[in-house]
Design a protein around this motif. Structure first.
Motif, PDB file in Angstrom:
ATOM      1  N   ASP A   1      -3.494  -8.551   9.347  1.00  0.00           N
ATOM      2  CA  ASP A   1      -2.964  -7.703   8.277  1.00  0.00           C
ATOM      3  C   ASP A   1      -1.449  -7.596   8.340  1.00  0.00           C
ATOM      4  OD1 ASP A   1      -5.394  -7.324   7.218  1.00  0.00           O
ATOM      5  OD2 ASP A   1      -5.767  -5.376   8.160  1.00  0.00           O
ATOM      6  N   PHE A   2      -0.961  -7.610   9.547  1.00  0.00           N
ATOM      7  CA  PHE A   2       0.490  -7.577   9.736  1.00  0.00           C
ATOM      8  C   PHE A   2       1.137  -8.786   9.068  1.00  0.00           C
ATOM      9  CE2 PHE A   2       4.198  -8.606  12.456  1.00  0.00           C
ATOM     10  CZ  PHE A   2       4.939  -7.459  12.204  1.00  0.00           C
ATOM     11  N   MET A   3       0.547  -9.949   9.333  1.00  0.00           N
ATOM     12  CA  MET A   3       1.068 -11.183   8.739  1.00  0.00           C
ATOM     13  C   MET A   3       0.968 -11.138   7.208  1.00  0.00           C
ATOM     14  SD  MET A   3       0.187 -14.229   7.235  1.00  0.00           S
ATOM     15  CE  MET A   3      -1.537 -14.640   7.573  1.00  0.00           C
TER      16      MET A   3
ATOM     17  N   GLY B   1       0.500 -14.313  14.204  1.00  0.00           N
ATOM     18  CA  GLY B   1       1.922 -14.173  14.481  1.00  0.00           C
ATOM     19  C   GLY B   1       2.692 -13.555  13.341  1.00  0.00           C
ATOM     20  N   SER B   2       3.979 -13.355  13.550  1.00  0.00           N
ATOM     21  CA  SER B   2       4.798 -12.887  12.435  1.00  0.00           C
ATOM     22  C   SER B   2       5.425 -14.104  11.770  1.00  0.00           C
ATOM     23  CB  SER B   2       5.854 -11.904  12.913  1.00  0.00           C
ATOM     24  OG  SER B   2       6.422 -12.336  14.109  1.00  0.00           O
ATOM     25  N   LEU B   3       5.876 -13.888  10.581  1.00  0.00           N
ATOM     26  CA  LEU B   3       6.392 -15.005   9.805  1.00  0.00           C
ATOM     27  C   LEU B   3       7.803 -15.372  10.260  1.00  0.00           C
ATOM     28  CD1 LEU B   3       5.216 -14.091   6.198  1.00  0.00           C
ATOM     29  CD2 LEU B   3       4.021 -15.372   7.966  1.00  0.00           C
ATOM     30  N   HIS B   4       8.054 -16.677  10.307  1.00  0.00           N
ATOM     31  CA  HIS B   4       9.397 -17.119  10.660  1.00  0.00           C
ATOM     32  C   HIS B   4      10.094 -17.644   9.406  1.00  0.00           C
ATOM     33  CE1 HIS B   4       7.744 -21.125  10.400  1.00  0.00           C
ATOM     34  NE2 HIS B   4       6.899 -20.885  11.388  1.00  0.00           N
ATOM     35  N   ALA B   5      11.305 -18.135   9.608  1.00  0.00           N
ATOM     36  CA  ALA B   5      12.115 -18.544   8.461  1.00  0.00           C
ATOM     37  C   ALA B   5      11.440 -19.640   7.634  1.00  0.00           C
ATOM     38  CB  ALA B   5      13.485 -19.004   8.942  1.00  0.00           C
ATOM     39  N   GLY B   6      10.704 -20.518   8.300  1.00  0.00           N
ATOM     40  CA  GLY B   6      10.002 -21.580   7.576  1.00  0.00           C
ATOM     41  C   GLY B   6       8.965 -21.014   6.618  1.00  0.00           C
TER      42      GLY B   6
ATOM     43  N   ASN C   1      18.659 -18.185  18.858  1.00  0.00           N
ATOM     44  CA  ASN C   1      19.251 -18.287  17.518  1.00  0.00           C
ATOM     45  C   ASN C   1      18.208 -18.147  16.415  1.00  0.00           C
ATOM     46  OD1 ASN C   1      17.919 -20.655  17.956  1.00  0.00           O
ATOM     47  ND2 ASN C   1      19.529 -21.984  17.163  1.00  0.00           N
ATOM     48  N   VAL C   2      17.096 -17.521  16.759  1.00  0.00           N
ATOM     49  CA  VAL C   2      16.044 -17.342  15.772  1.00  0.00           C
ATOM     50  C   VAL C   2      16.438 -16.259  14.770  1.00  0.00           C
ATOM     51  CG1 VAL C   2      13.660 -16.623  15.421  1.00  0.00           C
ATOM     52  CG2 VAL C   2      14.246 -18.065  17.365  1.00  0.00           C
ATOM     53  N   ILE C   3      16.311 -16.594  13.502  1.00  0.00           N
ATOM     54  CA  ILE C   3      16.585 -15.610  12.463  1.00  0.00           C
ATOM     55  C   ILE C   3      15.250 -15.134  11.912  1.00  0.00           C
ATOM     56  CG2 ILE C   3      17.683 -15.183  10.248  1.00  0.00           C
ATOM     57  CD1 ILE C   3      19.629 -17.463  10.891  1.00  0.00           C
ATOM     58  N   ALA C   4      14.902 -13.879  12.160  1.00  0.00           N
ATOM     59  CA  ALA C   4      13.642 -13.333  11.661  1.00  0.00           C
ATOM     60  C   ALA C   4      13.830 -12.905  10.218  1.00  0.00           C
ATOM     61  CB  ALA C   4      13.202 -12.159  12.513  1.00  0.00           C
ATOM     62  N   PRO C   5      12.966 -13.403   9.324  1.00  0.00           N
ATOM     63  CA  PRO C   5      13.091 -13.037   7.907  1.00  0.00           C
ATOM     64  C   PRO C   5      13.120 -11.526   7.705  1.00  0.00           C
ATOM     65  CG  PRO C   5      11.373 -14.688   8.201  1.00  0.00           C
ATOM     66  CD  PRO C   5      11.833 -14.303   9.574  1.00  0.00           C
ATOM     67  N   SER C   6      12.287 -10.815   8.445  1.00  0.00           N
ATOM     68  CA  SER C   6      12.199  -9.367   8.216  1.00  0.00           C
ATOM     69  C   SER C   6      13.538  -8.674   8.481  1.00  0.00           C
ATOM     70  CB  SER C   6      11.102  -8.761   9.097  1.00  0.00           C
ATOM     71  OG  SER C   6      11.308  -9.129  10.438  1.00  0.00           O
ATOM     72  N   GLU C   7      14.254  -9.161   9.468  1.00  0.00           N
ATOM     73  CA  GLU C   7      15.549  -8.540   9.751  1.00  0.00           C
ATOM     74  C   GLU C   7      16.564  -8.833   8.645  1.00  0.00           C
ATOM     75  OE1 GLU C   7      16.853  -9.703  13.680  1.00  0.00           O
ATOM     76  OE2 GLU C   7      14.890  -9.151  14.517  1.00  0.00           O
ATOM     77  N   ILE C   8      16.524 -10.066   8.174  1.00  0.00           N
ATOM     78  CA  ILE C   8      17.408 -10.440   7.069  1.00  0.00           C
ATOM     79  C   ILE C   8      17.080  -9.618   5.829  1.00  0.00           C
ATOM     80  CG2 ILE C   8      17.932 -12.314   5.459  1.00  0.00           C
ATOM     81  CD1 ILE C   8      19.275 -12.897   7.995  1.00  0.00           C
TER      82      ILE C   8
END
Length: 726
Positions: free
Chosen positions: A144-146, A68-73, A547-554
């Motif tokens: 690799d993406f992760m 998966g991709s990384l989340h805020a946690g 209301n998910v905040i994706a780290p990559s977008e931030i």
RNA sequence: GUCCGGUUAGCUCAGCUGGUAGAGCGCUACAUUGACAUUGUAGAGGUCACAGGUUCAAGUCCUGUAUCGGACACCA
């Protein structure tokens, strides 16, 4: 990198003439770090950056799910751990951070099943091997993406030591532990009540069960001379024992073992009276019937009195032939029909519509758990838990907050045996033979067992896999290459385990117990737990709420350093935090502030003579800096990065920039050369020291600046490995 | 039901071993083209949930109440 190539007019690198734009620099800077090899402490020693006798500092990274991709946690844990690592590395320690990627057994399989479902397929139509291979491919494609996302967050971990949770080294340790548990009689195979998810077709540990509050109907039925209450009439077909407390005076005329003929759902049956302390006189009529196959408590009662048990509901949640006319019906559909029938027979006493209870549900699909009896592998936890608690008693293991320690002790004190068998394909196969005839099982690492030593039947390979947490519970062992690896000798026990407090039982407790079990040492000295990252209003982030905040977008919008700071400042250990984009923006401005402090300083200090004396005033101001260093370092030593980061922010912005620089402006053009030079030197010291102290928190902007500083201001090529000021 | 937390500025939250409160965002006024695609200065706004207690002194320690939340247990 010095300013000599630039025009004399500005005398500062051109880069500073525009605002700091994080995305222009971050990738390049990370590449510089990675290429240097200094994420690896061995390289640091070899290149003379770190002394060979230096103390070690090590963290094993909680491996993020590879698919998966990384989340805020994830962003939070990377930030905290990376801050720790960079701080310790600069302090001159041999700092090792071992990264990993998790196959995440059940989790990933569920994700993959959803994917299959979209394609109109089901895992139950596939050969296990085929499914396993497909999921492996799926996972490796995403891995690799992760890992790149970890890089983007600035993780200064040693990629040369990267481990995947299905690598051979992991499996070897896990198998050895499994065997040792059997040898030490801490492992048994038993038919016990397990938490069965009818959708996912697997058993789950107690921890993987969520309870949901619900209001249901509660039915009272006439059962011979008794009235019994139940919320689940559909389980009652086989009920032939009626249980009451031995001291309940209302039923003193009935004796234990007494047989009673009575009319029940599908005709007359013979019930047996059982006197057991589990019967609660306060509850309803004080009488209950039991369904040992589908209830933990009932199972315990049945075991105590050696009673029969029979399966009523199959593995898919449908009624078995014992239900006669209801056979094959889904239990939810059958419930009302059964009540109807009992009503017709005059056996329905009343229905209470307001029965509040909580029902066990699968933590993944939220469908109701059906307790079932199944032969599974269990680990005896009490002996392991006692040693874990002892380690806390002796302070061999400590927690970042007293609260966490209490929670840990509390859970350890009432721990149950652990079902480590899963009917999940995507996992580490259990190396054991089982007997289809008598449910006996034996660990078989070398594939040599053929027949059952209890009943002589032919044994088969256990088709199950381990609970993911059983293998991840040995992650500190696998990553350090227990028992003979160099890293195990040098870095075990690791210094800190930093992870989410939501997995203190799932993971931390198991690592402690299994770590002590294999090595007689706790796998880490300190447990630092962080809370959950919520949205700006304190709501849990979820896709459905949007209301998910994706780290990559931030990161894209505000920069990685800004994200890191907003995750650190005021985020006390073990408490939840809210992530507010406005707060992130504030730290984006801060990054720009640092940028401009540099621009101003470089523009004004020009050639600094470090031999020049400080004026009295300036040496006082320098003392302030020393004080600041001491206090910040102190917070960091105590793992209070929340307080340290706030302090740094204020000192740099509101003292260095707002006060010191403002007050310096007239002095820098003073006619008195001594005053001028002293102040230049002071600003240079403030600038470089600030960059150093800021670096663990905001590595990208500080290193970007460092690379542009004139050589005479630097004591090291890379800020990342410069010495922490004192 | 058992255990553990929270209750502090309009919003979201910090506040270590007790000495009359802080941050981010928001708000008001003024200044500034400045090292700063702004920033600076000043300011408004809190009886630190409530009631007792310990203390010279309590958001900070103790007891109780209210309220919100979390973990664990429970489908009689």
């Amino acid at each position: 990198m010095s300013d000599t190539n630039n025009s004399n007019e500005t005398n500062i690198p051109e880069i500073f003439l525009k605002p700091y734009e994080p995305t222009n620099h971050e990738n390049k800077i990370y590449q510089t770090w990675e290429n240097s090899g200094f994420f690896n402490p061995d390289v640091c020693v070899k290149k003379g950056i770190t002394e060979s006798q230096a103390e070690t500092f090590s963290i094993v990274m909680p491996p993020p799910n590879a698919n998966g991709s990384l989340h805020a946690g994830h962003a939070l844990f990377v930030t905290i751990q990376d801050t720790m690592m960079r701080f310790k590395r600069m302090q001159g320690k041999k700092a090792l951070w071992i990264p990993g990627a998790d196959h995440a057994g059940f989790e990933t399989q569920v994700v993959y099943e959803k994917k299959l479902q979209k394609e109109g397929k089901s895992r139950f139509q596939m050969e296990p091997k085929e499914l396993y291979d497909e999921i492996m491919q799926f996972t490796l494609e995403n891995k690799d993406f992760m890992l790149n996302q970890l890089r983007e967050l600035g993780a200064s971990c040693d990629w040369s030591r990267l481990l995947f949770t299905l690598d051979d080294r992991v499996i070897k340790v896990v198998y050895d532990t499994f065997k040792k548990l059997e040898d030490d009689k801490l492992l048994y195979r038993g038919s016990r009540i397990v938490n069965w998810c009818p959708k996912h077709q697997t058993s789950l540990s107690n921890l993987e069960v969520d309870y949901q509050d619900r209001k249901d109907k509660f039915y009272y039925f006439q059962y011979g001379p008794f009235v019994i209450g139940t919320a689940r009439p559909e389980t009652k077909f086989g009920d032939k024992y009626v249980v009451m407390h031995p001291d309940d005076k209302r039923y003193k005329e009935y004796e234990h073992g007494q047989k009673i003929e009575l009319e029940w759902i599908n005709g007359p049956i013979t019930a047996t009276v059982i006197k057991d302390e589990a019967g609660d006189p306060e509850m309803g009529s004080g009488v209950m019937t039991i369904t040992p196959w589908h209830s933990g408590i009932d199972f315990e009662i049945a075991k105590r009195h050696n009673l029969d048990y029979e399966q009523v509901i199959d593995w898919r949640g449908k009624l078995l032939p014992i239900a006669e006319e209801f056979t094959g019906m889904n239990i939810n559909d059958a419930r009302e029909k059964i009540v109807e029938k009992l009503d017709k027979k005059g056996l329905l006493v009343k229905i209470d519509d307001n029965y509040n209870h909580s029902v066990p549900c699968c933590y993944k699909c939220e469908k109701e758990i059906e307790p079932q009896i199944k032969a599974q592998w269990f680990v005896k936890m009490k002996p392991l838990a006692e040693k874990a608690v002892a380690a806390v008693d002796t302070k061999e293991l400590s927690f970042s907050t007293d609260r966490d320690e209490r929670v840990f002790r509390d859970w350890m004190s009432k721990i149950d045996d652990w079902n480590i068998s899963r009917q999940v394909v995507w996992g580490i196969p259990i190396p054991a033979k089982i007997c289809p005839a008598c449910d006996y099982g034996a660990v078989d690492l070398n594939n040599t067992i053929k027949t059952c030593e209890k009943c002589n039947s032919e044994m088969i390979s256990d088709p199950d896999t381990f609970d993911t947490w059983f293998s991840s519970g040995q992650w500190p062992l696998a990553t350090t290459d227990f028992p003979n690896g160099e890293d195990f000798k040098n870095y075990y026990p690791t210094s800190v385990m930093e992870t989410g407090k939501d997995i203190i039982f799932f993971w931390v407790a198991r690592m402690v117990m299994l770590g002590i079990y294999r090595t007689n040492k706790t796998p880490f000295k300190t447990v630092y737990l962080h809370g959950m990252v919520r949205d700006k209003h304190g709501k849990k982030m979820s896709k459905s709420k949007g209301n998910v905040i994706a780290p990559s977008e931030i990161q894209e919008k505000y920069g990685t350093d800004a994200l890191r700071m907003s995750l650190l400042v005021n985020n006390a250990p073990s408490t939840d935090m809210n992530l507010d984009p406005d707060k992130v923006n504030a730290y984006k401005k801060f990054a720009n502030k640092i940028w401009n402090i540099t621009r101003f300083s470089l523009d004004n200090i020009k050639k600094v003579n470090f031999g020049s004396e400080f004026t009295k005033e300036d040496s006082e101001i320098e003392k302030k800096l020393t004080e600041f260093i001491t206090e910040t370092t102190d917070y960091m030593e105590k793992n209070r990065y929340d307080l340290a980061s706030e302090k740094v922010y204020h000192f740099v912005w509101h003292y260095f920039a707002d006060e010191l620089i403002e007050a310096s402006k007239p002095l820098l053009t003073s006619n008195d050369e001594i005053i001028r030079n002293s102040r230049k030197r002071l600003l240079a010291t403030y600038l470089t020291t600030s960059l150093k102290i800021l670096h663990p928190f905001m590595p990208f902007v500080t290193e970007t600046i460092w690379q542009e500083l004139p050589k005479e201001l630097k004591d090291s090529e890379l800020l990342m490995v410069t010495k922490w000021p004192s």
